[in-house]
Every structure is written in C-alpha cells, then in structure tokens.
Design a protein around this motif. Structure first.
Motif, mmCIF file in Angstrom:
data_model
loop_
_atom_site.group_PDB
_atom_site.id
_atom_site.type_symbol
_atom_site.label_atom_id
_atom_site.label_comp_id
_atom_site.label_asym_id
_atom_site.label_seq_id
_atom_site.Cartn_x
_atom_site.Cartn_y
_atom_site.Cartn_z
ATOM 1 N N GLN A 21 0.649 -1.277 -0.020
ATOM 2 C CA GLN A 21 0.039 0.063 -0.057
ATOM 3 C C GLN A 21 0.823 1.210 -0.068
ATOM 4 O OE1 GLN A 21 -2.995 0.162 3.082
ATOM 5 N NE2 GLN A 21 -3.097 2.384 2.943
ATOM 6 N N HIS A 22 1.968 1.212 0.590
ATOM 7 C CA HIS A 22 2.864 2.359 0.950
ATOM 8 C C HIS A 22 4.118 2.375 0.068
ATOM 9 C CE1 HIS A 22 0.355 4.007 4.171
ATOM 10 N NE2 HIS A 22 0.386 2.811 4.817
ATOM 11 N N ASN A 23 4.101 1.266 -0.803
ATOM 12 C CA ASN A 23 5.364 1.277 -1.352
ATOM 13 C C ASN A 23 6.649 1.073 -0.904
ATOM 14 O OD1 ASN A 23 6.374 1.015 -4.309
ATOM 15 N ND2 ASN A 23 6.957 2.847 -4.436
ATOM 16 N N ILE A 24 6.689 0.504 0.025
ATOM 17 C CA ILE A 24 7.765 0.128 1.033
ATOM 18 C C ILE A 24 8.536 -1.141 0.526
ATOM 19 C CG2 ILE A 24 8.686 -0.071 3.442
ATOM 20 C CD1 ILE A 24 6.048 1.183 4.076
ATOM 21 N N TYR A 25 9.866 -0.827 0.433
ATOM 22 C CA TYR A 25 10.727 -2.173 0.093
ATOM 23 C C TYR A 25 11.055 -2.897 1.247
ATOM 24 C CZ TYR A 25 10.962 -0.494 -4.883
ATOM 25 O OH TYR A 25 10.831 -0.262 -6.234
ATOM 26 N N VAL A 26 11.056 -3.963 1.407
ATOM 27 C CA VAL A 26 11.411 -4.874 2.616
ATOM 28 C C VAL A 26 12.572 -6.008 2.047
ATOM 29 C CG1 VAL A 26 10.546 -6.236 4.154
ATOM 30 C CG2 VAL A 26 9.035 -4.483 3.493
ATOM 31 N N LEU A 27 13.622 -5.739 2.451
ATOM 32 C CA LEU A 27 14.630 -6.863 2.440
ATOM 33 C C LEU A 27 14.583 -7.912 3.313
ATOM 34 C CD1 LEU A 27 17.672 -4.798 1.334
ATOM 35 C CD2 LEU A 27 16.800 -6.531 0.120
ATOM 36 N N PRO A 28 14.561 -9.135 3.139
ATOM 37 C CA PRO A 28 14.714 -10.260 3.801
ATOM 38 C C PRO A 28 16.070 -10.558 4.704
ATOM 39 C CG PRO A 28 14.665 -10.977 1.651
ATOM 40 C CD PRO A 28 14.480 -9.666 1.544
ATOM 41 N N MET A 29 15.761 -10.623 5.732
ATOM 42 C CA MET A 29 17.048 -10.957 6.707
ATOM 43 C C MET A 29 17.093 -12.704 6.547
ATOM 44 S SD MET A 29 16.222 -8.818 9.864
ATOM 45 C CE MET A 29 17.729 -8.866 10.969
ATOM 46 N N HIS A 30 17.899 -13.259 7.093
ATOM 47 C CA HIS A 30 18.422 -14.516 6.996
ATOM 48 C C HIS A 30 18.119 -15.633 8.099
ATOM 49 C CE1 HIS A 30 20.144 -13.804 2.915
ATOM 50 N NE2 HIS A 30 20.590 -12.563 3.627
ATOM 51 N N VAL A 31 17.717 -16.653 7.727
ATOM 52 C CA VAL A 31 17.407 -17.908 8.796
ATOM 53 C C VAL A 31 18.275 -19.108 8.299
ATOM 54 C CG1 VAL A 31 15.778 -19.549 10.095
ATOM 55 C CG2 VAL A 31 14.971 -16.911 9.619
ATOM 56 N N VAL A 32 19.142 -19.695 9.096
ATOM 57 C CA VAL A 32 19.843 -20.752 8.668
ATOM 58 C C VAL A 32 19.295 -22.095 9.662
ATOM 59 C CG1 VAL A 32 22.181 -21.936 8.512
ATOM 60 C CG2 VAL A 32 21.707 -19.322 8.157
#
Length: 284
Positions: A21-32
């Motif tokens: 809705q707000h055009n926000i880019y969300v970068l994924p963090m990591h899970v190992v």
C-alpha cells in the motif's frame, strides 16, 4: 519535488499488504537451519517451530548483507531517477543490519538512514509513521523528514513477553538454572526495548492467559501514550481469546486504531510461539 522511497528489513514484521500500500521495499533477513540459508519469508514460521521440536535448537539468524543493500539501492535509483531513499533500519544495538546498510550505500548521496532503535512491530510502527509523513508532506525537505522520523523513534515505546522461554534458553540468552526456575515458578519476563537494547524490566507469575491482561493494562498505564494508534505484536500460537481480551482493553482505554502485527521467522526464532507485545507512541 523529490520522490521518497522507504526501505526496511523483514525484521520489522511489516504486514505485506501495508508494505504494498505504501510502496515500501522490505529486504529479507536470513534464517539458517541444517546449514541451509533461507530468506525470511521464504519458509513458514511453523518450520522454525518444527526445527526446534526436532533438534532442541533454534535456527541461526543473520542480517541483510551490504551487497544486498547495494543491489537494491542501485535498482531503486535506476528505476526512479532523482529519488531520495530513506532506509529505516533494524536496531543497531541488536544487529549489524543497520551498519551493513550504511556500507551498502557508500557513495550514494540519495540514500539517507534512520536507526529505528527497534525491532519487529516497534520498527514497523516507525516505518508506517514515515510513510504517512511522506504521503501528507510530499514536498518536505529530506533532512526535515529524517528529523521528524527520528522524533517518532524517540517517542516509541515497545515491550513484549516471549512465548516460550525454551527458545531463549536454546539461543543462549537464558541459562539452564534461570530457565528451570522461571519454568517452575511460571515466570513471564517483560522485555522492553530501551535505547535500542532488549532489557528485562519486569516479571509476572502465572499462565500467559492470566498475565497478558495485567501486562497490557499496566504497560499502557505506565506511559502517556497517544491514543490515536496502538499495535499488538504476536507470534503464531497466541490464544485467540487473549487477542480478543487485550484488544478490548485497548478500546476501553480509548485507542482509536488497533492493529496486530504477526512476527515472521527471524523474530519468532527468538520469541517462540505465543509471544505478545505492545507498541505505542508517547503523546506529544
């Protein structure tokens, strides 16, 4: 007129519909898990729980790396000439994510950074405040915008009760002796985010059903919160009756808007199933 674009990380637990809705880019963090690196959101939270049940360990979590930031910042800049990127980062006191973003933006004059000094719903609430500022004051100067966002960082008040202390023990954040004592006495610690750090500030005794109402009442009363908005954080496994009851408490205390933020894989790894938290802003 500058075009502002917001960037954050998956550790905000920002709901996908609001990000779009707000055009926000969300970068994924990591899970190992089992030596396999997964991007946060690429697997279900239930897989985290299953992994712990199977191994008695919790996955390793890690930050977005500088190259991932650099790639995204360049992509946004190329697609939006003249834009200003505002990165609102996961607390620098809890992860190297914020520092990695600064490294990834080296030499890019159109990228500005704000340390949210928060995680999960606390960070999400600040990001959404920033989105509202941009939408309501589109001609605001970049540094004025950053200053206003930083004011929200100072006003944010966030706390939570972990859902399962077994996860804190498995992650090395709780000794065996402390875990056994807390389990036997049914102790529920309240973790507040103070100056970007996670600090245990209070302890309750009893089941989470019994504790949740008292915790929410006391936490709201502790601070003179703006009644316009309150967020509740929860992880998968929280009883629906608890959710209904604390929402009723918020309504009774005069909050106009009540939203729930569900934790993703990174945050659920540390909080475990059935966690609950409160996010609000101090009244000006």
């Amino acid at each position: 007129m500058e075009k502002y674009i917001l960037v954050t990380e998956s550790g905000t637990d920002l709901p996908e519909d609001l990000a779009k809705q707000h055009n926000i880019y969300v970068l994924p963090m990591h899970v190992v898990m089992d030596d396999v690196d997964y991007k946060d959101g690429a697997i279900q939270v239930t897989e985290i729980y299953d992994y712990h049940k199977r191994t008695k360990k919790i996955p390793t979590t890690s930050a977005v790396n500088p190259n991932e930031y650099e790639e995204l910042f360049n992509k946004i800049t190329e697609e939006n000439p003249g834009c200003i990127i505002i990165h609102i980062g996961y607390s620098s006191k809890a992860s190297c994510t914020y520092q990695n973003a600064i490294i990834g933006s080296a030499g890019m004059k159109n990228v500005l950074h704000v340390d949210s000094l928060n995680v999960s719903g606390g960070e999400a609430a600040i990001v959404l405040k920033a989105a509202n500022l941009i939408e309501n004051f589109s001609d605001i100067e970049p540094m004025d915008l950053v200053e206003k966002i930083e004011q929200y960082v100072k006003r944010a008040r966030v706390s939570f009760i972990p859902g399962d202390l077994e996860y804190l023990k498995a992650g090395g954040r709780l000794s065996n002796a402390s875990y056994l004592g807390a389990t036997i006495l049914q102790i529920k610690p309240v973790v507040e985010i103070l100056d970007g750090k996670l600090v245990v500030t209070q302890k309750y005794r009893g089941s989470i059903k019994r504790v949740a109402e008292k915790y929410v009442n006391e936490y709201i009363d502790k601070w003179n919160m703006d009644r316009e908005q309150i967020y509740f954080i929860y992880s998968l496994g929280l009883d629906e009756e608890i959710k209904k009851r604390v929402e009723l408490i918020a309504k009774e205390k005069g909050f106009e808007n009540i939203n729930w933020i569900k934790t993703g894989c990174v945050i659920s790894t540390h909080g475990g199933p059935g966690a609950i938290g409160v996010v609000g802003f101090l009244k000006v």
